[in-house]
Design an enzyme around this catalytic site. Structure first.
Site, PDB file in Angstrom:
ATOM      1  N   LYS A  22       0.832  -1.220   0.000  1.00 46.02           N
ATOM      2  CA  LYS A  22       0.000   0.000   0.000  1.00 46.02           C
ATOM      3  C   LYS A  22       0.864   1.266   0.000  1.00 46.02           C
ATOM      4  O   LYS A  22       0.682   2.152  -0.835  1.00 46.02           O
ATOM      5  CB  LYS A  22      -0.909  -0.022   1.233  1.00 46.02           C
ATOM      6  CG  LYS A  22      -1.514   1.302   1.616  1.00 46.02           C
ATOM      7  CD  LYS A  22      -2.278   1.177   2.932  1.00 46.02           C
ATOM      8  CE  LYS A  22      -2.679   2.517   3.516  1.00 46.02           C
ATOM      9  NZ  LYS A  22      -1.581   3.246   4.154  1.00 46.02           N
ATOM     10  N   ASN A  23       1.796   1.336   0.926  1.00 44.51           N
ATOM     11  CA  ASN A  23       2.529   2.589   1.057  1.00 44.51           C
ATOM     12  C   ASN A  23       3.548   2.812  -0.055  1.00 44.51           C
ATOM     13  O   ASN A  23       4.049   3.915  -0.217  1.00 44.51           O
ATOM     14  CB  ASN A  23       3.193   2.680   2.439  1.00 44.51           C
ATOM     15  CG  ASN A  23       2.147   2.888   3.530  1.00 44.51           C
ATOM     16  OD1 ASN A  23       1.001   3.216   3.238  1.00 44.51           O
ATOM     17  ND2 ASN A  23       2.541   2.685   4.783  1.00 44.51           N
ATOM     18  N   CYS A 118      -5.091   8.064   9.173  1.00 46.46           N
ATOM     19  CA  CYS A 118      -5.464   7.552  10.494  1.00 46.46           C
ATOM     20  C   CYS A 118      -5.199   8.589  11.578  1.00 46.46           C
ATOM     21  O   CYS A 118      -4.195   9.305  11.542  1.00 46.46           O
ATOM     22  CB  CYS A 118      -4.647   6.296  10.803  1.00 46.46           C
ATOM     23  SG  CYS A 118      -5.101   4.914   9.768  1.00 46.46           S
ATOM     24  N   ARG A 123       0.232  14.809  13.175  1.00 48.28           N
ATOM     25  CA  ARG A 123       0.905  14.403  11.927  1.00 48.28           C
ATOM     26  C   ARG A 123       1.185  15.636  11.066  1.00 48.28           C
ATOM     27  O   ARG A 123       0.544  15.845  10.027  1.00 48.28           O
ATOM     28  CB  ARG A 123       0.061  13.365  11.175  1.00 48.28           C
ATOM     29  CG  ARG A 123      -0.167  12.104  11.979  1.00 48.28           C
ATOM     30  CD  ARG A 123      -0.963  11.065  11.211  1.00 48.28           C
ATOM     31  NE  ARG A 123      -0.130  10.253  10.347  1.00 48.28           N
ATOM     32  CZ  ARG A 123      -0.591   9.231   9.628  1.00 48.28           C
ATOM     33  NH1 ARG A 123      -1.862   8.914   9.666  1.00 48.28           N
ATOM     34  NH2 ARG A 123       0.214   8.530   8.857  1.00 48.28           N
ATOM     35  N   GLN A 127       8.011  19.037   7.489  1.00 49.07           N
ATOM     36  CA  GLN A 127       9.250  18.602   6.822  1.00 49.07           C
ATOM     37  C   GLN A 127       9.071  18.516   5.301  1.00 49.07           C
ATOM     38  O   GLN A 127      10.006  18.778   4.551  1.00 49.07           O
ATOM     39  CB  GLN A 127       9.716  17.246   7.371  1.00 49.07           C
ATOM     40  CG  GLN A 127      10.042  17.274   8.853  1.00 49.07           C
ATOM     41  CD  GLN A 127      11.099  18.311   9.206  1.00 49.07           C
ATOM     42  OE1 GLN A 127      12.203  18.304   8.656  1.00 49.07           O
ATOM     43  NE2 GLN A 127      10.758  19.222  10.108  1.00 49.07           N
ATOM     44  N   ASP A 306       3.459   0.469  12.344  1.00 47.73           N
ATOM     45  CA  ASP A 306       2.214  -0.061  11.786  1.00 47.73           C
ATOM     46  C   ASP A 306       1.906  -1.483  12.269  1.00 47.73           C
ATOM     47  O   ASP A 306       0.807  -1.988  12.043  1.00 47.73           O
ATOM     48  CB  ASP A 306       2.261  -0.046  10.242  1.00 47.73           C
ATOM     49  CG  ASP A 306       2.037   1.354   9.687  1.00 47.73           C
ATOM     50  OD1 ASP A 306       1.812   2.285  10.482  1.00 47.73           O
ATOM     51  OD2 ASP A 306       2.090   1.513   8.457  1.00 47.73           O
ATOM     52  N   ARG A 398      -9.313   0.121   3.880  1.00 42.78           N
ATOM     53  CA  ARG A 398      -8.367   1.078   3.294  1.00 42.78           C
ATOM     54  C   ARG A 398      -7.042   0.415   2.937  1.00 42.78           C
ATOM     55  O   ARG A 398      -6.327   0.899   2.044  1.00 42.78           O
ATOM     56  CB  ARG A 398      -8.075   2.214   4.293  1.00 42.78           C
ATOM     57  CG  ARG A 398      -9.168   3.244   4.395  1.00 42.78           C
ATOM     58  CD  ARG A 398      -8.725   4.413   5.255  1.00 42.78           C
ATOM     59  NE  ARG A 398      -7.381   4.813   4.910  1.00 42.78           N
ATOM     60  CZ  ARG A 398      -6.440   5.195   5.778  1.00 42.78           C
ATOM     61  NH1 ARG A 398      -6.704   5.261   7.049  1.00 42.78           N
ATOM     62  NH2 ARG A 398      -5.245   5.533   5.367  1.00 42.78           N
TER      63      ARG A 398
HETATM   64  C1  UD1 Z   1       3.838   6.868   6.778  1.00 36.02           C
HETATM   65  C2  UD1 Z   1       2.890   5.747   6.462  1.00 36.02           C
HETATM   66  C3  UD1 Z   1       2.265   5.201   7.737  1.00 36.02           C
HETATM   67  C4  UD1 Z   1       3.353   4.821   8.740  1.00 36.02           C
HETATM   68  C5  UD1 Z   1       4.360   5.935   8.911  1.00 36.02           C
HETATM   69  C6  UD1 Z   1       5.569   5.537   9.742  1.00 36.02           C
HETATM   70  C7  UD1 Z   1       2.073   6.267   4.252  1.00 36.02           C
HETATM   71  C8  UD1 Z   1       0.948   6.723   3.416  1.00 36.02           C
HETATM   72  N1  UD1 Z   1       1.869   6.236   5.574  1.00 36.02           N
HETATM   73  O1  UD1 Z   1       3.079   7.909   7.386  1.00 36.02           O
HETATM   74  O2  UD1 Z   1       1.513   4.046   7.410  1.00 36.02           O
HETATM   75  O3  UD1 Z   1       2.741   4.578   9.985  1.00 36.02           O
HETATM   76  O4  UD1 Z   1       4.859   6.372   7.638  1.00 36.02           O
HETATM   77  O5  UD1 Z   1       6.192   4.424   9.205  1.00 36.02           O
HETATM   78  O6  UD1 Z   1       3.103   5.868   3.768  1.00 36.02           O
HETATM   79  N2  UD1 Z   1       6.667  14.165  11.102  1.00 36.02           N
HETATM   80  C9  UD1 Z   1       6.887  15.503  11.366  1.00 36.02           C
HETATM   81  N3  UD1 Z   1       6.851  16.371  10.311  1.00 36.02           N
HETATM   82  C10 UD1 Z   1       6.611  15.978   9.025  1.00 36.02           C
HETATM   83  C11 UD1 Z   1       6.412  14.605   8.771  1.00 36.02           C
HETATM   84  C12 UD1 Z   1       6.446  13.716   9.837  1.00 36.02           C
HETATM   85  O7  UD1 Z   1       7.105  15.902  12.502  1.00 36.02           O
HETATM   86  O8  UD1 Z   1       6.604  16.829   8.131  1.00 36.02           O
HETATM   87  C13 UD1 Z   1       6.719  13.179  12.216  1.00 36.02           C
HETATM   88  C14 UD1 Z   1       5.384  12.482  12.441  1.00 36.02           C
HETATM   89  O9  UD1 Z   1       4.544  13.234  13.291  1.00 36.02           O
HETATM   90  C15 UD1 Z   1       5.838  11.175  13.060  1.00 36.02           C
HETATM   91  C16 UD1 Z   1       7.180  10.895  12.355  1.00 36.02           C
HETATM   92  O10 UD1 Z   1       7.609  12.147  11.835  1.00 36.02           O
HETATM   93  O11 UD1 Z   1       6.080  11.342  14.430  1.00 36.02           O
HETATM   94  C17 UD1 Z   1       7.115   9.889  11.243  1.00 36.02           C
HETATM   95  O12 UD1 Z   1       6.100  10.272  10.321  1.00 36.02           O
HETATM   96  P1  UD1 Z   1       6.142   9.855   8.793  1.00 36.02           P
HETATM   97  O13 UD1 Z   1       7.206   8.839   8.569  1.00 36.02           O
HETATM   98  O14 UD1 Z   1       6.170  11.082   7.965  1.00 36.02           O
HETATM   99  O15 UD1 Z   1       4.737   9.153   8.630  1.00 36.02           O
HETATM  100  P2  UD1 Z   1       3.691   9.365   7.508  1.00 36.02           P
HETATM  101  O16 UD1 Z   1       4.354   9.700   6.203  1.00 36.02           O
HETATM  102  O17 UD1 Z   1       2.601  10.253   8.007  1.00 36.02           O
END
Ligand code: UD1
Length: 425
Positions: A22-23, A118, A123, A127, A306, A398
């Protein structure tokens, strides 16, 4: 709203094949719009998030053909860079943020609603935005939309403050079409990052280092269509591994990449589960009593956040006290109340759950609070004594293809029922 009814107590036995990740595919589909071209993508899972992403691209003007697990995405005719009218679709998934990077890369402009996904904690996408700004984009967030424009997109040296899967992929998507060299430091290393990078390279991009914490991208002027097959889903694989372990089952999971499963294999082995790499898959044999273990979620190659929730279910019936420390998302313990309703002994202290094993879980009505919590609820239902009803399974749809059929083929007693919205009665 559909619900699952599960009669617990049947060990899983047999074979299951894992669908595409999926991701990964949710990054690859937007990547396909980076040029005026046509790409063929195989091993695309039939899940709600993918179907939503397809609908969004069609609304933007892409021509998409689907046959079984193959997708052809044709963007030879120009598509729109303005996604603002499709807030309903984008608001239901996280990965809609990849349209930002892809449309910025192709058109130097993008208007995309803030993403959904989710509800597992704060979130932010700061970044992602920091990366786009470094590449030369002006970014404004207003009325729930991210509006970006970059008269010139130029390579940059970007140091991510946190290891972010989404930001790493999003910056790659824009940087492949920028002028000059981009370096992403402190990049995420998840298998789906490598998969998106491999797809982009087949389209003509020049990305090196995906899978390490420094990714180097030299922007290219031209990209072209390609044929690609998506990697198998690491999280789905882990979910079946845990379902087999929890039910004291014996299953062969096919179409997997065992290397991606090492953190899970190690923890399950520590619990006393037999995990064997076989020619064409991973065999998992559950051995009870399970032993208590300690888990801390970490970016890849650590234990994936996850799979934290499914892992908690195993711990509810393990001998002794286990702990899970959730270091990625601060609100990922919402499902715990549901497990407590089934008799689980869990206490939460900040980001750590302490779980003392009980003899068995007792069946009752529970609900899914998010996608992976949904997978956990299903595993809990599979081991509970009696009939468990799991509501709000829309979250599960999903991200899991054919979950109910696959489990039934493995010997589970599970059925889907349609529930009327009580408000409509
Ligand atoms: C993606 C996955 C999700 C998985 C997660 C971590 C997808 C669509 N989703 O989510 O299934 O649980 O990776 O493996 O691929 N953060 C910031 N600023 C940002 C971005 C992230 O502070 O701009 C923080 C988040 O709050 C979190 C951490 O970084 O604490 C990791 O988040 P991230 O790896 O970006 O997760 P997602 O991309 O939202």
């Amino acid at each position: 709203m559909d619900a699952f009814i599960i009669e617990g107590g049947n060990p899983l036995q047999g074979e299951v094949a894992i669908s595409g990740a999926k991701n990964a595919v949710l990054g690859i589909i937007p990547a396909a719009v980076l040029c005026a071209c046509s790409s063929k993508i195989d091993n695309v899972p039939d899940i709600k998030d993918v179907n939503k992403m397809i609908v969004i691209l069609e609304k933007l003007g892409a021509e998409i053909y689907r046959e079984k697990d193959t997708l052809i995405i044709n963007t030879e005719k120009p598509i729109s860079y303005d996604v603002s009218d499709y807030e309903e679709e984008t608001g239901q998934m996280r990965a809609s943020y990849y349209l930002l990077g892809a449309l910025l890369g192709r058109y130097r402009k993008a208007i995309v609603p803030l993403p959904g996904g989710c509800n597992i904690g704060d979130r932010p996408i700061d970044q992602h935005i920091k990366g786009f700004q470094a590449l030369g984009a002006t970014v404004v967030i207003e009325h729930g939309q991210v509006k970006m424009e970059a008269p010139e997109l130029r390579g940059a040296h970007i140091f991510l403050d946190v290891v972010s899967v989404g930001a790493t992929i999003n910056i790659m998507l824009a940087a492949v079409r920028a002028d000059g060299k981009t370096i992403i430091e402190n990049a995420a290393k998840e298998p789906h990052i490598v998969d998106v990078a491999n797809f982009l390279n087949l389209m003509g991009a020049n990305i090196k280092g995906a899978g390490t914490d420094v990714i180097k991208i030299v922007g290219v002027e031209e990209m072209h269509g390609c044929e690609y097959s998506v990697i198998p889903d690491q999280i789905t694989t882990g979910t079946y591994m845990m379902a087999a372990a929890a039910t004291e089952g014996d299953i062969l999971i096919k179409n997997v990449i065992p290397k991606h499963m090492e953190a899970i294999t190690a923890k399950l082995s520590e619990m006393g589960v037999i995990v064997r790499e076989e020619d064409d898959g991973i065999r998992v044999i559950g051995k009870h009593p399970l032993k208590a273990v300690n888990v801390k979620t970490m970016p890849y190659p650590g234990f994936p956040t996850d799979l934290q929730q499914p892992m908690a279910v195993l711990m509810t019936i393990a001998q002794g006290t286990s702990t899970i420390t959730e270091s990625i998302f601060e609100s990922r313990f919402k499902y715990v109340d549901e497990l407590r309703r089934m008799g689980a002994n869990i206490s939460i202290n900040s980001r750590t759950a302490s779980i003392t094993g009980v003899k068995s879980l007792s069946a009752t009505k529970i609900r899914t609070t998010d996608l992976r919590a949904g997978a956990a609820m299903v595993i809990a239902g599979l081991i509970a004594d009696g009939e468990t009803k799991i509501t709000e399974i829309v979250h599960i749809d999903r991200g899991y293809e054919n979950l109910q059929e696959n489990l039934r083929n493995l010997g589970a007693v599970i059925r889907r029922v349609s529930e009327k919205d009580p408000a409509c009665l």
